[in-house]
Design a protein around this motif. Structure first.
Motif, PDB file in Angstrom:
ATOM      1  N   ILE A  16      17.382  -5.293  -5.705  1.00  0.00           N
ATOM      2  CA  ILE A  16      18.375  -6.328  -5.423  1.00  0.00           C
ATOM      3  C   ILE A  16      19.049  -5.950  -4.109  1.00  0.00           C
ATOM      4  O   ILE A  16      20.003  -5.182  -4.074  1.00  0.00           O
ATOM      5  N   ASP A  17      18.506  -6.450  -3.049  1.00  0.00           N
ATOM      6  CA  ASP A  17      18.973  -6.134  -1.715  1.00  0.00           C
ATOM      7  C   ASP A  17      18.294  -7.140  -0.809  1.00  0.00           C
ATOM      8  O   ASP A  17      17.081  -7.364  -0.940  1.00  0.00           O
ATOM      9  N   SER A  18      19.017  -7.751   0.090  1.00  0.00           N
ATOM     10  CA  SER A  18      18.402  -8.802   0.905  1.00  0.00           C
ATOM     11  C   SER A  18      17.230  -8.267   1.717  1.00  0.00           C
ATOM     12  O   SER A  18      16.194  -8.938   1.860  1.00  0.00           O
ATOM     13  N   GLU A  19      17.356  -7.030   2.239  1.00  0.00           N
ATOM     14  CA  GLU A  19      16.290  -6.467   3.061  1.00  0.00           C
ATOM     15  C   GLU A  19      15.050  -6.133   2.241  1.00  0.00           C
ATOM     16  O   GLU A  19      13.919  -6.467   2.616  1.00  0.00           O
ATOM     17  N   HIS A  20      15.245  -5.481   1.102  1.00  0.00           N
ATOM     18  CA  HIS A  20      14.092  -5.067   0.305  1.00  0.00           C
ATOM     19  C   HIS A  20      13.473  -6.229  -0.458  1.00  0.00           C
ATOM     20  O   HIS A  20      12.261  -6.253  -0.690  1.00  0.00           O
ATOM     21  N   PHE A  21      14.292  -7.192  -0.827  1.00  0.00           N
ATOM     22  CA  PHE A  21      13.735  -8.423  -1.381  1.00  0.00           C
ATOM     23  C   PHE A  21      12.890  -9.121  -0.320  1.00  0.00           C
ATOM     24  O   PHE A  21      11.780  -9.600  -0.594  1.00  0.00           O
ATOM     25  N   GLY A  22      13.401  -9.156   0.917  1.00  0.00           N
ATOM     26  CA  GLY A  22      12.643  -9.767   2.003  1.00  0.00           C
ATOM     27  C   GLY A  22      11.310  -9.070   2.235  1.00  0.00           C
ATOM     28  O   GLY A  22      10.272  -9.717   2.394  1.00  0.00           O
ATOM     29  N   LEU A  23      11.320  -7.731   2.248  1.00  0.00           N
ATOM     30  CA  LEU A  23      10.077  -6.980   2.425  1.00  0.00           C
ATOM     31  C   LEU A  23       9.108  -7.257   1.282  1.00  0.00           C
ATOM     32  O   LEU A  23       7.904  -7.469   1.497  1.00  0.00           O
ATOM     33  N   LYS A  24       9.627  -7.244   0.051  1.00  0.00           N
ATOM     34  CA  LYS A  24       8.769  -7.486  -1.121  1.00  0.00           C
ATOM     35  C   LYS A  24       8.139  -8.878  -1.033  1.00  0.00           C
ATOM     36  O   LYS A  24       6.956  -9.053  -1.327  1.00  0.00           O
ATOM     37  N   PHE A  25       8.931  -9.840  -0.613  1.00  0.00           N
ATOM     38  CA  PHE A  25       8.460 -11.216  -0.486  1.00  0.00           C
ATOM     39  C   PHE A  25       7.345 -11.298   0.553  1.00  0.00           C
ATOM     40  O   PHE A  25       6.303 -11.930   0.333  1.00  0.00           O
ATOM     41  N   LEU A  26       7.543 -10.626   1.693  1.00  0.00           N
ATOM     42  CA  LEU A  26       6.564 -10.670   2.778  1.00  0.00           C
ATOM     43  C   LEU A  26       5.288  -9.907   2.441  1.00  0.00           C
ATOM     44  O   LEU A  26       4.205 -10.263   2.900  1.00  0.00           O
ATOM     45  N   LEU A  27       5.426  -8.853   1.645  1.00  0.00           N
ATOM     46  CA  LEU A  27       4.275  -8.012   1.319  1.00  0.00           C
ATOM     47  C   LEU A  27       3.486  -8.514   0.104  1.00  0.00           C
ATOM     48  O   LEU A  27       2.360  -8.056  -0.132  1.00  0.00           O
ATOM     49  N   SER A  28       4.066  -9.430  -0.650  1.00  0.00           N
ATOM     50  CA  SER A  28       3.491  -9.792  -1.947  1.00  0.00           C
ATOM     51  C   SER A  28       2.076 -10.343  -1.848  1.00  0.00           C
ATOM     52  O   SER A  28       1.248 -10.102  -2.732  1.00  0.00           O
ATOM     53  N   ASN A  29       1.772 -11.092  -0.796  1.00  0.00           N
ATOM     54  CA  ASN A  29       0.432 -11.666  -0.663  1.00  0.00           C
ATOM     55  C   ASN A  29      -0.289 -11.172   0.591  1.00  0.00           C
ATOM     56  O   ASN A  29      -1.232 -11.811   1.054  1.00  0.00           O
ATOM     57  N   ALA A  30       0.183 -10.044   1.125  1.00  0.00           N
ATOM     58  CA  ALA A  30      -0.412  -9.531   2.364  1.00  0.00           C
ATOM     59  C   ALA A  30      -1.783  -8.921   2.101  1.00  0.00           C
ATOM     60  O   ALA A  30      -1.946  -8.078   1.224  1.00  0.00           O
ATOM     61  N   LYS A  31      -2.779  -9.339   2.864  1.00  0.00           N
ATOM     62  CA  LYS A  31      -4.127  -8.785   2.762  1.00  0.00           C
ATOM     63  C   LYS A  31      -4.491  -7.963   3.995  1.00  0.00           C
ATOM     64  O   LYS A  31      -5.348  -7.095   3.940  1.00  0.00           O
ATOM     65  N   THR A  32      -3.815  -8.242   5.120  1.00  0.00           N
ATOM     66  CA  THR A  32      -4.043  -7.489   6.353  1.00  0.00           C
ATOM     67  C   THR A  32      -3.271  -6.173   6.279  1.00  0.00           C
ATOM     68  O   THR A  32      -2.136  -6.157   5.798  1.00  0.00           O
ATOM     69  N   PRO A  33      -3.833  -5.049   6.733  1.00  0.00           N
ATOM     70  CA  PRO A  33      -3.115  -3.770   6.709  1.00  0.00           C
ATOM     71  C   PRO A  33      -1.779  -3.850   7.451  1.00  0.00           C
ATOM     72  O   PRO A  33      -1.666  -4.492   8.499  1.00  0.00           O
ATOM     73  N   VAL A  34      -0.775  -3.192   6.887  1.00  0.00           N
ATOM     74  CA  VAL A  34       0.576  -3.191   7.458  1.00  0.00           C
ATOM     75  C   VAL A  34       0.723  -2.020   8.413  1.00  0.00           C
ATOM     76  O   VAL A  34       0.310  -0.897   8.115  1.00  0.00           O
TER      77      VAL A  34
ATOM     78  N   GLU B 132       5.267  -5.975  10.401  1.00  0.00           N
ATOM     79  CA  GLU B 132       4.255  -5.993  11.451  1.00  0.00           C
ATOM     80  C   GLU B 132       2.912  -5.606  10.833  1.00  0.00           C
ATOM     81  O   GLU B 132       2.830  -4.639  10.066  1.00  0.00           O
ATOM     82  N   PHE B 133       1.871  -6.348  11.171  1.00  0.00           N
ATOM     83  CA  PHE B 133       0.541  -6.095  10.628  1.00  0.00           C
ATOM     84  C   PHE B 133      -0.366  -5.497  11.690  1.00  0.00           C
ATOM     85  O   PHE B 133      -0.124  -5.609  12.901  1.00  0.00           O
ATOM     86  N   ALA B 134      -1.420  -4.864  11.229  1.00  0.00           N
ATOM     87  CA  ALA B 134      -2.341  -4.161  12.122  1.00  0.00           C
ATOM     88  C   ALA B 134      -3.032  -5.105  13.100  1.00  0.00           C
ATOM     89  O   ALA B 134      -3.474  -4.669  14.168  1.00  0.00           O
ATOM     90  N   ASP B 135      -3.108  -6.388  12.765  1.00  0.00           N
ATOM     91  CA  ASP B 135      -3.789  -7.334  13.663  1.00  0.00           C
ATOM     92  C   ASP B 135      -2.889  -7.813  14.795  1.00  0.00           C
ATOM     93  O   ASP B 135      -3.312  -8.585  15.648  1.00  0.00           O
ATOM     94  N   GLY B 136      -1.607  -7.371  14.793  1.00  0.00           N
ATOM     95  CA  GLY B 136      -0.684  -7.761  15.849  1.00  0.00           C
ATOM     96  C   GLY B 136       0.268  -8.872  15.468  1.00  0.00           C
ATOM     97  O   GLY B 136       1.169  -9.218  16.242  1.00  0.00           O
ATOM     98  N   SER B 137       0.122  -9.432  14.280  1.00  0.00           N
ATOM     99  CA  SER B 137       1.029 -10.493  13.847  1.00  0.00           C
ATOM    100  C   SER B 137       2.262  -9.900  13.160  1.00  0.00           C
ATOM    101  O   SER B 137       2.234  -8.779  12.656  1.00  0.00           O
ATOM    102  N   THR B 138       3.333 -10.674  13.169  1.00  0.00           N
ATOM    103  CA  THR B 138       4.589 -10.258  12.529  1.00  0.00           C
ATOM    104  C   THR B 138       5.132 -11.422  11.717  1.00  0.00           C
ATOM    105  O   THR B 138       5.166 -12.562  12.199  1.00  0.00           O
ATOM    106  N   THR B 139       5.560 -11.140  10.485  1.00  0.00           N
ATOM    107  CA  THR B 139       6.195 -12.167   9.666  1.00  0.00           C
ATOM    108  C   THR B 139       7.650 -11.791   9.442  1.00  0.00           C
ATOM    109  O   THR B 139       8.022 -10.613   9.453  1.00  0.00           O
ATOM    110  N   ALA B 140       8.489 -12.803   9.244  1.00  0.00           N
ATOM    111  CA  ALA B 140       9.924 -12.576   9.066  1.00  0.00           C
ATOM    112  C   ALA B 140      10.422 -13.324   7.840  1.00  0.00           C
ATOM    113  O   ALA B 140       9.931 -14.415   7.524  1.00  0.00           O
TER     114      ALA B 140
END
Length: 361
Positions: free
Chosen positions: A130-148, A229-237
């Motif tokens: 329960i933290d805006s930052e860690h919730f945000g990270l969890k949300f962004l990482l939940s469906n990530a298939k590209t290496p971080v 930031e992902f290994a392919d050079g893309s960034t999600t926020a």
């Protein structure tokens, strides 16, 4: 469910989400705000409650009242609820987190110190942050298939971001408690002003997501909470309003949230967004980031010293700048703590606090 720290900012927001969703509240705990606790008892009808001070027991409008640190653990053991929201403040939240997982209950964690000092003893893959930052990270990482390649969390800069370095020593607790974007408790608001809060969130992210490639940047508007930031050079926020109920709801319901919790962001009305590095001359506590990531047990030392410094500052027994001074000196003296169990953790915490309080004299 059980709500520990029910009268604080996270606790009251949790109960708001619970009321909207029809969730049943089995137990509540609070510090010394008995008036608000009694209002919560009247509204939610918990079976059990716990307060900090046994001398206030007669003031509580309830028949089953536990007291003190041991009382919280006893109350948890009696509860049948499978979900516990730990919104306690400081080191006091560590043992309830351990107990929650020991009992096989879901831990929804707002108590930063549990991970900062005892991440190695917790099942971190079973924690719902329960933290805006860690919730945000969890949300962004939940469906990530590209290496971080890197995780980034943001910081508002706190109440003193625009105050010149030379003026920091003369500032008061009243100045520090005026956070520009969030309504939070006193301890976390001071930690935001010193950047200790962001240092803690870095080590939390290490324990939660298993990487040391973590950075923090200043984003003054608190509109962007985390980036990946992902290994392919893309960034999600992750973008959302500054409303803790969003992170709380996702933790309570394991991410299965299908109704609107907070008003959506009006993209056409976003304030200008600018990222800046953290000024380590001004926010000296943050200079410990690399050492902490290299030796996570150092979190016990930093947290104990910081709690001692923040308490002294709030009681006007030291200057604002003394908080960082004491934290840095304790980190230098206790630079290689080795903690193998919870008892050793408590012993190191006590030793550091004693030394910090001597420095604060």
């Amino acid at each position: 469910m059980v709500v520990l720290g029910s009268t604080g900012s996270i606790g009251t927001n949790t109960l708001d989400v619970a009321a909207r969703s029809g969730s049943m509240i089995e137990a509540l705990s609070c510090g010394r705000n008995i008036k608000l606790l009694n209002e919560q008892i009247a509204k939610f009808h918990p079976k059990l409650v716990c307060i900090a001070d046994a001398q206030q027991k007669s003031e509580v409008d309830h028949e089953r009242v536990f007291c003190g640190a041991d009382g919280i653990l006893q109350m948890l053991a009696e509860c049948k609820s499978t979900t516990v929201v730990n919104a306690l403040v400081g080191f006091a939240g560590m043992m309830p987190s351990l107990k929650t997982q020991e009992l096989g209950k879901r831990l929804c964690l707002a108590n930063k110190e549990s991970l900062v000092v005892g991440g190695k003893f917790l099942q971190t893959d079973k924690i719902y942050p329960i933290d805006s930052e860690h919730f945000g990270l969890k949300f962004l990482l939940s469906n990530a298939k590209t290496p971080v390649s890197r995780l980034i969390i943001t910081a508002s800069g706190g109440a003193f971001y625009d105050v010149p370095l030379t003026q920091l020593g003369s500032l008061t607790p009243q100045n520090a408690l005026k956070h520009p974007n969030w309504k939070m408790g006193a301890k976390i608001t001071i930690d935001s002003a010193t950047m200790a809060n962001k240092l803690f969130e870095v080590i939390e992210a290490f324990w939660l997501y298993g990487t040391r490639e973590i950075d923090a940047l200043i984003e003054r508007t608190s509109q962007i909470h985390a980036l990946v930031e992902f290994a392919d050079g893309s960034t999600t926020a992750h973008i959302s309003r500054a409303d803790m109920r969003l992170a709380i709801a996702h933790a309570m319901f394991s991410g299965d949230v299908r109704e609107q919790i907070a008003a959506p962001v009006d993209l056409c009305s976003l304030r200008p967004i600018e990222f800046k590095p953290i000024d380590e001359m001004k926010f000296q506590i943050f200079t410990l980031k690399d050492a902490l990531l290299a030796n996570p047990d150092l979190g016990i030392v930093i947290n104990a010293a910081n709690e001692a410094g923040v308490n002294a500052f709030l009681q006007q027994r030291c200057r604002f700048t003394d908080i960082a001074r004491v934290v840095l000196k304790c980190a230098e003296k206790f630079n290689s703590p080795s903690v193998t169990d919870a008892d050793a953790l408590v012993a190191v915490d006590a030793s550091v606090r004693a030394y910090a309080n001597e420095l604060l004299k």
